[in-house]
Motif scaffolding. Structure first.
Motif, PDB file in Angstrom:
ATOM      1  N   LYS A 153       0.806  -1.211   0.000  1.00  0.00           N
ATOM      2  CA  LYS A 153       0.000   0.000   0.000  1.00  0.00           C
ATOM      3  C   LYS A 153       0.850   1.277   0.000  1.00  0.00           C
ATOM      4  O   LYS A 153       0.324   2.381  -0.101  1.00  0.00           O
ATOM      5  N   THR A 154       2.161   1.122   0.168  1.00  0.00           N
ATOM      6  CA  THR A 154       3.026   2.305   0.238  1.00  0.00           C
ATOM      7  C   THR A 154       3.108   2.987  -1.119  1.00  0.00           C
ATOM      8  O   THR A 154       3.456   2.359  -2.115  1.00  0.00           O
ATOM      9  N   LYS A 155       2.790   4.273  -1.154  1.00  0.00           N
ATOM     10  CA  LYS A 155       2.858   5.006  -2.422  1.00  0.00           C
ATOM     11  C   LYS A 155       3.998   6.021  -2.443  1.00  0.00           C
ATOM     12  O   LYS A 155       4.392   6.465  -3.530  1.00  0.00           O
ATOM     13  N   GLY A 179      16.383   9.125  -2.887  1.00  0.00           N
ATOM     14  CA  GLY A 179      16.175   9.001  -4.335  1.00  0.00           C
ATOM     15  C   GLY A 179      16.386   7.562  -4.801  1.00  0.00           C
ATOM     16  O   GLY A 179      15.587   7.017  -5.578  1.00  0.00           O
ATOM     17  N   GLU A 180      17.453   6.933  -4.291  1.00  0.00           N
ATOM     18  CA  GLU A 180      17.704   5.539  -4.676  1.00  0.00           C
ATOM     19  C   GLU A 180      16.583   4.625  -4.182  1.00  0.00           C
ATOM     20  O   GLU A 180      16.138   3.722  -4.885  1.00  0.00           O
ATOM     21  N   LEU A 181      16.125   4.929  -2.969  1.00  0.00           N
ATOM     22  CA  LEU A 181      15.061   4.110  -2.379  1.00  0.00           C
ATOM     23  C   LEU A 181      13.768   4.193  -3.199  1.00  0.00           C
ATOM     24  O   LEU A 181      13.138   3.170  -3.501  1.00  0.00           O
ATOM     25  N   VAL A 182      13.355   5.405  -3.563  1.00  0.00           N
ATOM     26  CA  VAL A 182      12.074   5.521  -4.286  1.00  0.00           C
ATOM     27  C   VAL A 182      12.179   4.935  -5.688  1.00  0.00           C
ATOM     28  O   VAL A 182      11.200   4.407  -6.223  1.00  0.00           O
ATOM     29  N   LYS A 183      13.375   4.996  -6.273  1.00  0.00           N
ATOM     30  CA  LYS A 183      13.525   4.353  -7.590  1.00  0.00           C
ATOM     31  C   LYS A 183      13.442   2.834  -7.444  1.00  0.00           C
ATOM     32  O   LYS A 183      12.786   2.158  -8.230  1.00  0.00           O
ATOM     33  N   LYS A 184      14.126   2.325  -6.414  1.00  0.00           N
ATOM     34  CA  LYS A 184      14.145   0.872  -6.205  1.00  0.00           C
ATOM     35  C   LYS A 184      12.736   0.305  -6.027  1.00  0.00           C
ATOM     36  O   LYS A 184      12.411  -0.749  -6.551  1.00  0.00           O
ATOM     37  N   TYR A 185      11.905   1.043  -5.278  1.00  0.00           N
ATOM     38  CA  TYR A 185      10.571   0.517  -4.962  1.00  0.00           C
ATOM     39  C   TYR A 185       9.469   1.199  -5.771  1.00  0.00           C
ATOM     40  O   TYR A 185       8.288   1.009  -5.509  1.00  0.00           O
ATOM     41  N   LEU A 187       8.380   4.369  -5.893  1.00  0.00           N
ATOM     42  CA  LEU A 187       7.542   5.201  -5.024  1.00  0.00           C
ATOM     43  C   LEU A 187       7.675   6.667  -5.418  1.00  0.00           C
ATOM     44  O   LEU A 187       8.593   7.051  -6.150  1.00  0.00           O
ATOM     45  N   TYR A 188       6.779   7.488  -4.916  1.00  0.00           N
ATOM     46  CA  TYR A 188       6.918   8.937  -5.068  1.00  0.00           C
ATOM     47  C   TYR A 188       7.743   9.493  -3.899  1.00  0.00           C
ATOM     48  O   TYR A 188       7.729   8.943  -2.797  1.00  0.00           O
ATOM     49  N   CYS A 214      15.269  10.821 -11.396  1.00  0.00           N
ATOM     50  CA  CYS A 214      14.100  10.661 -10.514  1.00  0.00           C
ATOM     51  C   CYS A 214      12.917  11.512 -10.972  1.00  0.00           C
ATOM     52  O   CYS A 214      12.003  11.758 -10.179  1.00  0.00           O
ATOM     53  N   ASP A 215      12.947  11.956 -12.226  1.00  0.00           N
ATOM     54  CA  ASP A 215      11.914  12.902 -12.682  1.00  0.00           C
ATOM     55  C   ASP A 215      10.498  12.382 -12.478  1.00  0.00           C
ATOM     56  O   ASP A 215       9.575  13.159 -12.234  1.00  0.00           O
ATOM     57  N   GLN A 216      10.314  11.061 -12.616  1.00  0.00           N
ATOM     58  CA  GLN A 216       8.959  10.520 -12.512  1.00  0.00           C
ATOM     59  C   GLN A 216       8.541  10.311 -11.057  1.00  0.00           C
ATOM     60  O   GLN A 216       7.369  10.078 -10.772  1.00  0.00           O
ATOM     61  N   ASN A 217       9.522  10.397 -10.146  1.00  0.00           N
ATOM     62  CA  ASN A 217       9.225  10.113  -8.738  1.00  0.00           C
ATOM     63  C   ASN A 217       9.036  11.358  -7.883  1.00  0.00           C
ATOM     64  O   ASN A 217       8.310  11.329  -6.889  1.00  0.00           O
ATOM     65  N   THR A 218       9.714  12.447  -8.249  1.00  0.00           N
ATOM     66  CA  THR A 218       9.828  13.556  -7.307  1.00  0.00           C
ATOM     67  C   THR A 218       8.755  14.631  -7.493  1.00  0.00           C
ATOM     68  O   THR A 218       8.358  14.946  -8.602  1.00  0.00           O
ATOM     69  N   MET A 219       8.352  15.182  -6.379  1.00  0.00           N
ATOM     70  CA  MET A 219       7.355  16.237  -6.341  1.00  0.00           C
ATOM     71  C   MET A 219       7.758  17.272  -5.300  1.00  0.00           C
ATOM     72  O   MET A 219       8.005  16.924  -4.145  1.00  0.00           O
ATOM     73  N   LEU A 220       7.828  18.505  -5.726  1.00  0.00           N
ATOM     74  CA  LEU A 220       8.211  19.602  -4.832  1.00  0.00           C
ATOM     75  C   LEU A 220       6.962  20.355  -4.393  1.00  0.00           C
ATOM     76  O   LEU A 220       6.113  20.698  -5.226  1.00  0.00           O
ATOM     77  N   ILE A 221       6.857  20.602  -3.094  1.00  0.00           N
ATOM     78  CA  ILE A 221       5.776  21.425  -2.552  1.00  0.00           C
ATOM     79  C   ILE A 221       6.397  22.729  -2.076  1.00  0.00           C
ATOM     80  O   ILE A 221       7.375  22.717  -1.320  1.00  0.00           O
ATOM     81  N   ASP A 222       5.839  23.838  -2.546  1.00  0.00           N
ATOM     82  CA  ASP A 222       6.449  25.113  -2.212  1.00  0.00           C
ATOM     83  C   ASP A 222       5.368  26.134  -1.832  1.00  0.00           C
ATOM     84  O   ASP A 222       4.166  25.854  -1.957  1.00  0.00           O
ATOM     85  N   SER A 223       5.790  27.293  -1.375  1.00  0.00           N
ATOM     86  CA  SER A 223       4.838  28.300  -0.902  1.00  0.00           C
ATOM     87  C   SER A 223       5.511  29.660  -0.836  1.00  0.00           C
ATOM     88  O   SER A 223       6.715  29.758  -0.593  1.00  0.00           O
ATOM     89  N   ALA A 224       4.714  30.690  -1.024  1.00  0.00           N
ATOM     90  CA  ALA A 224       5.210  32.063  -0.864  1.00  0.00           C
ATOM     91  C   ALA A 224       5.133  32.518   0.594  1.00  0.00           C
ATOM     92  O   ALA A 224       5.712  33.535   0.965  1.00  0.00           O
ATOM     93  N   SER A 225       4.443  31.742   1.429  1.00  0.00           N
ATOM     94  CA  SER A 225       4.083  32.197   2.776  1.00  0.00           C
ATOM     95  C   SER A 225       5.279  32.606   3.626  1.00  0.00           C
ATOM     96  O   SER A 225       5.322  33.707   4.176  1.00  0.00           O
TER      97      SER A 225
END
Lengths: 402, 402
Positions: A153-155, A179-185, A187-188, A214-225
């Motif tokens: 169930k790990t995403k 990065g190596e871990l998420v590629k191996k499994y 995951l995002y 890791c382009d397909q795995n990584t997601m950046l969350i950002d904010s102006a706050s």
């Protein structure tokens, strides 16, 4: 969702104020500093005919400017890799909704920002915690610990870097291991980097978006706050090179029509804030951090790793239970008609029972107020009836290096 | 989530523009009218020191003023029954998250606003449609039809009143029947009333919040977007007298910290918009509606119920398939270098195959543009190779009464 230990204290703080006490609010990440003139001027002076919905992914002009901004940080993205969101909050919910089905799991080092629990509840995702420890400054737990938690169930894996609440800055090596871990499994890897500009060490900041392959795995969350002292704008961003995620997130974005109009105007203008303004903000937070980490570590029985980033520091206090202690500060303690409001760390741990000897302190007040607040804390720790020495941890490297 | 038929057409409209055509956009609910001076002035002139998070439920001053506003409409609520949200979009997601577990069902008359599908997906709720028909002006389907759809997973009934996309205004009797139904089966009754001030008939508007004995069941979803021509503010509200729902919604509200700062300032000021401004807006939309309903019904083979509210009208067109026709309008039709973009109704029906002969027209352009657009439509229906006479429906009462 249970009420957080922080929120439970607010009524006591309000009562203390009614009783005539000055309360130093060091409990939440609301900076006290003004936005830049550039930001304000855009709000005041941008012509408005119709207050319309923007593009659901945000104004193109803003996204193009943001892409340029990231390129300067060696994060190579185009404007159509970026969705402007209503705060980082919405970016996280979009990310969870895009990547997870109900009941799916996201692994997250704890302590973590308590509001992630709310986003997980809203999107029916389960957070699986991996405990990091004050004993080694809340560094990334061993990769083997992550591997033990991975199920069908790990995403994905979610980090906040630099970290709220710990102030820890993940090293390039730690990010590469993830990065190596998420590629191996397959995951995002989600990374909330809203405090990126507030790093106080020479070590360069390394974003998950700089990982190779890791382009397909990584997601950046950002904010102006936090970066521009503009929490109320509610302007964040979800950034990924994964086209499928962008397309799916766009559907959620279209459902809610658009991010806020004035927030986008201000957010775009904030990118033009002067170097002078940004340096002054940075210097102010760095002085506060230097002050508060020193002050804490000078107190008998208190341990505080030298936070490398953000405007938070975690401290271990010699008390039986920080939830009780923080309430006692508001109800029973008084030093020259002053007291303080801190965040008990239990709210940042998902594992029951952890964090009982720790607090998070947000240094979102000026040095003079911080000095008064630390005077109160030092005295309070001497007076508190539930004082209890905590077994000394082996070593806190950053403290020695501070 | 599949891409909606409306969104699929946008690239064709953009190509038509590049080909030198004028395209009348009648596809989305983005009014072309300016906000009030009161609203704008608040944005320009309200002093700002720190752009901070507001109270998670929204500024108290705004909520108090809104409570007064509702009281004048005979909706008796206090400020703490109101949560300010980031658009009605967020209010709906809060409502679904508070009332439903994953897989729970909400019954909704169709055709319905297509974006509800997105909110349902984001919150893992299933929408169960009950079909209303152009043959009786999209009135509420018989209560017996609702009862047939109620299962152990049903948590509520959702209406939009007056209705987007149909323009139908539910009668007091219809609302009362729904009230009896939700009490009988212990369900929630959600009502999206964002178009309330745009009702063009003498019949008084009756809100679910005016139902007696339904305080624990009813939830009002509202927004400043349409009422004050301020879509970009992203300011809505969730209103209920059910204390448990308010408390649960507050937890979701706290997780995302606060609604937008400038939007709240503008939204609060908008409540002071002059009668003159509000009357001008109303008169403008009423003239457009009178014009467009007449123009449509004069066209050979076209049927359009006289919409009682909103700024939408649904029309049955004598074509094989409105998705094809709407695309043909953009790719193949040309009248004095003009054409128009309409919303195929299939996107508003959840039941597959419905709406193929209907379109939704948003009258969000001035009368002159609408006249040109209707000229185009009339001519196009004569030229369209897929023209197909639709079996005449029995009677459309509002048309005869128009």
């Amino acid at each position: 969702m249970p009420a957080s230990p922080i929120r439970k204290l607010v009524p006591f703080a309000e009562q203390a104020i009614r009783d005539g006490k000055k309360v130093y609010y060091l409990n939440i990440g609301q900076p006290d500093l003004p936005p830049s003139d550039t930001t304000l001027s855009a709000i005041r002076n941008t012509p408005i005919d119709v207050i319309e919905y923007s593009h659901s992914a945000g104004n193109v002009s803003y996204r193009k400017k943001l892409a340029d901004y990231y390129k300067k940080l060696e994060i190579d993205v185009e404007f159509d890799n970026i969705l402007i969101t209503t705060g980082a909050s919405e970016a996280i919910m979009f990310a969870f909704n895009c990547c997870c089905n109900p009941g799916d799991e996201i692994i997250m080092p704890e302590p973590f920002y308590a509001n992630y629990n709310g986003f997980a509840t809203a999107t029916d995702v389960n957070i699986v915690p991996i405990t990091s420890s004050i004993e080694n400054n809340f560094a990334l737990p061993p990769i083997s610990e992550f591997e033990k938690k991975i199920t069908s169930k790990t995403k994905g894996i979610f980090i906040c870097n630099p970290n709220n609440p710990t102030g820890y800055l993940y090293s390039r090596r730690e990010i590469e291991m993830l990065g190596e871990l998420v590629k191996k499994y397959n995951l995002y890897l989600f990374s909330d980097e809203v405090y990126r500009t507030l790093c106080y060490v020479d070590e360069p900041f390394f974003s998950v978006m700089q990982l190779k392959g890791c382009d397909q795995n990584t997601m950046l969350i950002d904010s102006a706050s936090k970066r521009y002292n503009a929490c109320g704008l509610r302007i964040g961003a979800l950034i990924t090179r994964n086209r499928e995620i962008v397309d799916t997130a766009m559907k959620f974005a279209q459902a809610r029509l658009s991010p806020p109009h004035f927030g986008q105007i201000a957010g775009e203008a904030a990118l033009d804030s002067s170097e002078d303004y940004l340096n002054r903000i940075f210097d102010e937070f760095k002085s506060r951090r230097d002050f508060i980490v020193s002050a804490l570590n000078r107190m008998d029985g208190v341990i505080a790793p030298a936070a490398k980033g953000t405007f938070y520091v975690m401290a271990q206090l010699p008390v039986d239970d920080t939830e009780k202690f923080c309430q006692w500060l508001l109800t029973d303690f008084n030093h020259k008609q002053q007291t303080l409001l801190l965040a008990p760390a239990s709210g940042f741990y998902k594992t029951a029972g952890l964090g009982r000897h720790e607090v998070r302190i947000a240094y979102v007040l000026g040095i003079n107020d911080l000095r008064n607040a630390m005077d109160c804390l030092e005295l309070a720790l001497k007076q508190y009836p539930g004082r209890k020495e905590i077994k000394r941890v082996k070593s806190i490297s950053s403290v020695s290096g501070f």
